[in-house]
Write a protein that holds these residues in place. Structure first.
Motif, PDB file in Angstrom:
ATOM      1  N   ASP A 114       0.985  -1.194  -0.303  1.00  0.00           N
ATOM      2  CA  ASP A 114       0.086   0.012   0.014  1.00  0.00           C
ATOM      3  C   ASP A 114       0.851   1.173   0.014  1.00  0.00           C
ATOM      4  O   ASP A 114       1.739   1.476   1.016  1.00  0.00           O
ATOM      5  CB  ASP A 114      -0.805   0.040   1.367  1.00  0.00           C
ATOM      6  CG  ASP A 114      -1.853   1.157   1.226  1.00  0.00           C
ATOM      7  OD1 ASP A 114      -1.942   1.819   0.175  1.00  0.00           O
ATOM      8  OD2 ASP A 114      -2.584   1.409   2.291  1.00  0.00           O
ATOM      9  N   ALA A 116      -0.260   4.257  -0.665  1.00  0.00           N
ATOM     10  CA  ALA A 116      -0.911   5.516  -0.034  1.00  0.00           C
ATOM     11  C   ALA A 116      -0.665   5.987   1.096  1.00  0.00           C
ATOM     12  O   ALA A 116      -0.256   5.460   2.146  1.00  0.00           O
ATOM     13  CB  ALA A 116      -2.637   5.112  -0.163  1.00  0.00           C
ATOM     14  N   ILE A 117      -0.557   7.550   1.104  1.00  0.00           N
ATOM     15  CA  ILE A 117      -0.246   8.157   2.424  1.00  0.00           C
ATOM     16  C   ILE A 117      -1.551   8.385   3.056  1.00  0.00           C
ATOM     17  O   ILE A 117      -2.405   8.837   2.450  1.00  0.00           O
ATOM     18  CB  ILE A 117       0.484   9.546   2.094  1.00  0.00           C
ATOM     19  CG1 ILE A 117       1.661   9.119   1.111  1.00  0.00           C
ATOM     20  CG2 ILE A 117       0.761  10.192   3.231  1.00  0.00           C
ATOM     21  CD1 ILE A 117       2.403  10.492   0.442  1.00  0.00           C
ATOM     22  N   ARG A 119      -4.579  10.043   4.637  1.00  0.00           N
ATOM     23  CA  ARG A 119      -5.271  11.461   4.484  1.00  0.00           C
ATOM     24  C   ARG A 119      -4.829  12.449   5.639  1.00  0.00           C
ATOM     25  O   ARG A 119      -4.387  13.663   5.373  1.00  0.00           O
ATOM     26  CB  ARG A 119      -6.626  11.408   4.405  1.00  0.00           C
ATOM     27  CG  ARG A 119      -7.110  11.014   2.846  1.00  0.00           C
ATOM     28  CD  ARG A 119      -8.311  11.068   2.782  1.00  0.00           C
ATOM     29  NE  ARG A 119      -8.753   9.772   3.245  1.00  0.00           N
ATOM     30  CZ  ARG A 119     -10.031   9.073   3.260  1.00  0.00           C
ATOM     31  NH1 ARG A 119     -10.502   9.138   2.183  1.00  0.00           N
ATOM     32  NH2 ARG A 119     -10.319   7.653   3.905  1.00  0.00           N
ATOM     33  N   TYR A 143      -1.919  15.865  -5.824  1.00  0.00           N
ATOM     34  CA  TYR A 143      -2.921  14.906  -5.193  1.00  0.00           C
ATOM     35  C   TYR A 143      -4.297  15.112  -5.591  1.00  0.00           C
ATOM     36  O   TYR A 143      -5.042  14.299  -5.833  1.00  0.00           O
ATOM     37  CB  TYR A 143      -2.741  15.161  -3.663  1.00  0.00           C
ATOM     38  CG  TYR A 143      -3.849  14.633  -2.744  1.00  0.00           C
ATOM     39  CD1 TYR A 143      -3.679  13.230  -2.526  1.00  0.00           C
ATOM     40  CD2 TYR A 143      -5.028  15.270  -2.180  1.00  0.00           C
ATOM     41  CE1 TYR A 143      -4.479  12.542  -1.776  1.00  0.00           C
ATOM     42  CE2 TYR A 143      -5.855  14.671  -1.713  1.00  0.00           C
ATOM     43  CZ  TYR A 143      -5.602  13.416  -1.377  1.00  0.00           C
ATOM     44  OH  TYR A 143      -6.679  12.456  -0.519  1.00  0.00           O
ATOM     45  N   TYR A 253       8.464  10.357   1.459  1.00  0.00           N
ATOM     46  CA  TYR A 253       7.789   9.902   0.517  1.00  0.00           C
ATOM     47  C   TYR A 253       8.086  10.427  -0.944  1.00  0.00           C
ATOM     48  O   TYR A 253       8.983  11.137  -1.015  1.00  0.00           O
ATOM     49  CB  TYR A 253       6.127  10.249   0.514  1.00  0.00           C
ATOM     50  CG  TYR A 253       5.685   9.901   1.945  1.00  0.00           C
ATOM     51  CD1 TYR A 253       5.411   8.444   2.208  1.00  0.00           C
ATOM     52  CD2 TYR A 253       5.226  10.778   3.036  1.00  0.00           C
ATOM     53  CE1 TYR A 253       4.707   8.125   3.546  1.00  0.00           C
ATOM     54  CE2 TYR A 253       4.877  10.521   4.064  1.00  0.00           C
ATOM     55  CZ  TYR A 253       4.531   9.174   4.493  1.00  0.00           C
ATOM     56  OH  TYR A 253       4.120   8.737   5.853  1.00  0.00           O
ATOM     57  N   GLN A 257       3.746   9.226  -5.114  1.00  0.00           N
ATOM     58  CA  GLN A 257       2.946   8.425  -4.240  1.00  0.00           C
ATOM     59  C   GLN A 257       1.625   9.485  -3.952  1.00  0.00           C
ATOM     60  O   GLN A 257       0.573   9.057  -3.377  1.00  0.00           O
ATOM     61  CB  GLN A 257       3.285   8.330  -2.683  1.00  0.00           C
ATOM     62  CG  GLN A 257       4.396   6.952  -2.758  1.00  0.00           C
ATOM     63  CD  GLN A 257       5.057   7.075  -1.420  1.00  0.00           C
ATOM     64  OE1 GLN A 257       6.104   7.250  -1.281  1.00  0.00           O
ATOM     65  NE2 GLN A 257       4.316   6.326  -0.446  1.00  0.00           N
ATOM     66  N   SER A 261      -1.803   8.182  -3.748  1.00  0.00           N
ATOM     67  CA  SER A 261      -2.750   8.336  -2.685  1.00  0.00           C
ATOM     68  C   SER A 261      -3.938   9.036  -3.222  1.00  0.00           C
ATOM     69  O   SER A 261      -5.231   8.666  -2.782  1.00  0.00           O
ATOM     70  CB  SER A 261      -2.203   9.263  -1.903  1.00  0.00           C
ATOM     71  OG  SER A 261      -1.068   8.844  -1.299  1.00  0.00           O
ATOM     72  N   THR A 264      -6.259   6.237  -4.585  1.00  0.00           N
ATOM     73  CA  THR A 264      -6.639   5.276  -3.672  1.00  0.00           C
ATOM     74  C   THR A 264      -7.668   5.732  -2.693  1.00  0.00           C
ATOM     75  O   THR A 264      -8.661   5.248  -2.331  1.00  0.00           O
ATOM     76  CB  THR A 264      -5.451   4.832  -2.900  1.00  0.00           C
ATOM     77  OG1 THR A 264      -4.281   4.335  -3.669  1.00  0.00           O
ATOM     78  CG2 THR A 264      -5.722   3.802  -1.768  1.00  0.00           C
ATOM     79  N   HIS A 265      -7.727   7.058  -2.359  1.00  0.00           N
ATOM     80  CA  HIS A 265      -8.661   7.605  -1.499  1.00  0.00           C
ATOM     81  C   HIS A 265      -9.866   7.906  -2.221  1.00  0.00           C
ATOM     82  O   HIS A 265     -11.065   7.610  -1.614  1.00  0.00           O
ATOM     83  CB  HIS A 265      -8.044   9.072  -0.960  1.00  0.00           C
ATOM     84  CG  HIS A 265      -6.871   8.919  -0.082  1.00  0.00           C
ATOM     85  ND1 HIS A 265      -6.036  10.052   0.076  1.00  0.00           N
ATOM     86  CD2 HIS A 265      -6.439   7.913   0.521  1.00  0.00           C
ATOM     87  CE1 HIS A 265      -4.988   9.395   1.155  1.00  0.00           C
ATOM     88  NE2 HIS A 265      -5.367   8.370   1.006  1.00  0.00           N
ATOM     89  N   TYR A 291      -5.472   0.361  -7.137  1.00  0.00           N
ATOM     90  CA  TYR A 291      -6.208   1.331  -6.606  1.00  0.00           C
ATOM     91  C   TYR A 291      -7.462   1.199  -5.919  1.00  0.00           C
ATOM     92  O   TYR A 291      -7.941   1.514  -4.990  1.00  0.00           O
ATOM     93  CB  TYR A 291      -6.463   2.768  -7.317  1.00  0.00           C
ATOM     94  CG  TYR A 291      -5.055   3.279  -8.186  1.00  0.00           C
ATOM     95  CD1 TYR A 291      -4.129   3.875  -7.407  1.00  0.00           C
ATOM     96  CD2 TYR A 291      -4.800   2.996  -9.378  1.00  0.00           C
ATOM     97  CE1 TYR A 291      -3.104   4.197  -7.840  1.00  0.00           C
ATOM     98  CE2 TYR A 291      -3.838   3.593  -9.883  1.00  0.00           C
ATOM     99  CZ  TYR A 291      -2.618   3.989  -9.406  1.00  0.00           C
ATOM    100  OH  TYR A 291      -1.527   4.475  -9.636  1.00  0.00           O
ATOM    101  N   GLU A 297      -5.232   2.102   5.054  1.00  0.00           N
ATOM    102  CA  GLU A 297      -6.230   2.950   5.955  1.00  0.00           C
ATOM    103  C   GLU A 297      -7.556   2.304   6.190  1.00  0.00           C
ATOM    104  O   GLU A 297      -8.206   2.299   7.096  1.00  0.00           O
ATOM    105  CB  GLU A 297      -6.506   4.205   4.946  1.00  0.00           C
ATOM    106  CG  GLU A 297      -5.571   5.399   5.455  1.00  0.00           C
ATOM    107  CD  GLU A 297      -6.286   6.594   5.031  1.00  0.00           C
ATOM    108  OE1 GLU A 297      -7.314   6.775   4.372  1.00  0.00           O
ATOM    109  OE2 GLU A 297      -5.496   7.670   5.349  1.00  0.00           O
TER     110      GLU A 297
END
Length: 315
Positions: A114, A116-117, A119, A143, A253, A257, A261, A264-265, A291, A297
């Motif tokens: 994963d 993703a950072i 949120r 982003y 990072y 990413q 991210s 992914t979010h 994704y 998370e």
């Protein structure tokens, strides 16, 4: 107009001539050209501009790659790929008959499932006033648009459509497409531009050199300030250093990413694969699997919601 013939295989070809001919093939791909330029600039510094290409040796390639010996495997592999591409090109032109990179090997990349950072961590990074305005605008735009870093760094002020919060980027292969940002970027962007109507959106800290081999193209210089376009390596370095303060592992990072991210979010909020494809501009839906497959998370949220002891303690 006069035509300048390329050197033939029957006479020595200087390294600087071969590098210029090789890079000229990537005029319409600024991201790849920038990466290759960084690698081949190091090769020229190591070997000398006037060294015949045929005289390149494994020792010179090894000495060139020592610059990235302590860097991450992805960085090492990226620059090794640049040298390999240059070598293949020179051999195809019959300027080189051996492979100077034959002793160098790609490094194994340890992949994190994963990328993703979280949120909340991103929001702290975006609002950290210790970071300059330019960086905060760039990070938010990457982003919110889910665009590639090369696409955003290549933007010029006329490419922006402030009214509809979008910009016209040049994709891989030269196609043009719009990317869209949200309110936070829309609020910060006018402060960054400060009334500028031409030149690159993201400018380097210093004025561009007026002469020499590092002089950028006119399109990469702001006519108002004389500053050049912010480079990918510099932007990546600044993000890595700033994000170390917000990374519990202290590694920092990467700019890529931010794109990962963002997508992914969006997937975690229930966006479909087709919607993610519209946002990311991936050609094939199959490539969006990383994704759509929810990550760390989601795992943390499910665990917290299923923690009966934690719920009883709160009540």
């Amino acid at each position: 107009m006069s035509a300048v013939p390329l050197p033939t295989a029957h006479r020595p070809v200087a390294l600087v001539v071969a590098v210029d001919a090789f890079l000229d093939r990537f005029r319409d791909d600024p991201g790849t050209r920038a990466t290759y330029t960084e690698t081949l600039r190091r090769l020229r510094e190591t070997a000398g501009d006037q060294l015949p290409v045929a005289a390149l040796t494994p020792e010179l390639y090894e000495q060139t790659m020592t610059r990235w010996a302590e860097r991450a495997a992805n960085t090492w592999n990226k620059h090794l790929s640049a040298l390999t591409s240059f070598t293949v090109y020179c051999r195809r032109q019959e300027w080189l008959t051996t492979d100077p990179g034959r002793r160098l090997e790609r490094r194994k990349v340890t992949r994190t499932r994963d990328k993703a950072i979280p949120r909340t961590r991103l929001e702290r990074l975006f609002t950290d006033d210790r970071n300059p305005l330019r960086e905060r605008v760039l990070w938010r735009m990457l982003y919110e648009t889910c665009a590639r870093t090369e696409e955003i760094l290549s933007l010029n002020v006329p490419d922006l459509d402030m009214e509809f919060r979008r910009a016209l980027v040049t994709e891989k292969g030269g196609d043009r497409a719009y990317v869209h940002w949200e309110t936070p970027t829309a609020r910060l962007l006018p402060r960054l531009l400060a009334g500028r109507t031409t030149g690159p959106v993201f400018l380097a800290d210093r004025r561009a050199p007026a002469a020499g081999r590092r002089t950028p193209a006119l399109g990469d210089i702001c006519p108002d300030t004389g500053r050049g376009r912010l480079s990918y390596p510099r932007a990546e370095y600044l993000f890595k250093q700033a994000s170390k303060l917000h990374d519990p592992h202290g590694a920092g990072y990467t700019l890529h990413q931010l794109r990962h991210s963002g997508l992914t979010h969006l997937a975690a909020k229930g966006r479909t694969a087709a919607e993610l494809q519209a946002k990311s501009r991936h050609l094939h839906l199959a490539t969006l699997g990383i994704y759509v497959r929810l990550g760390e998370e989601t795992s943390a949220r499910i665990t917290a919601e299923n923690d009966e002891h934690h719920r009883r303690h709160r009540h």
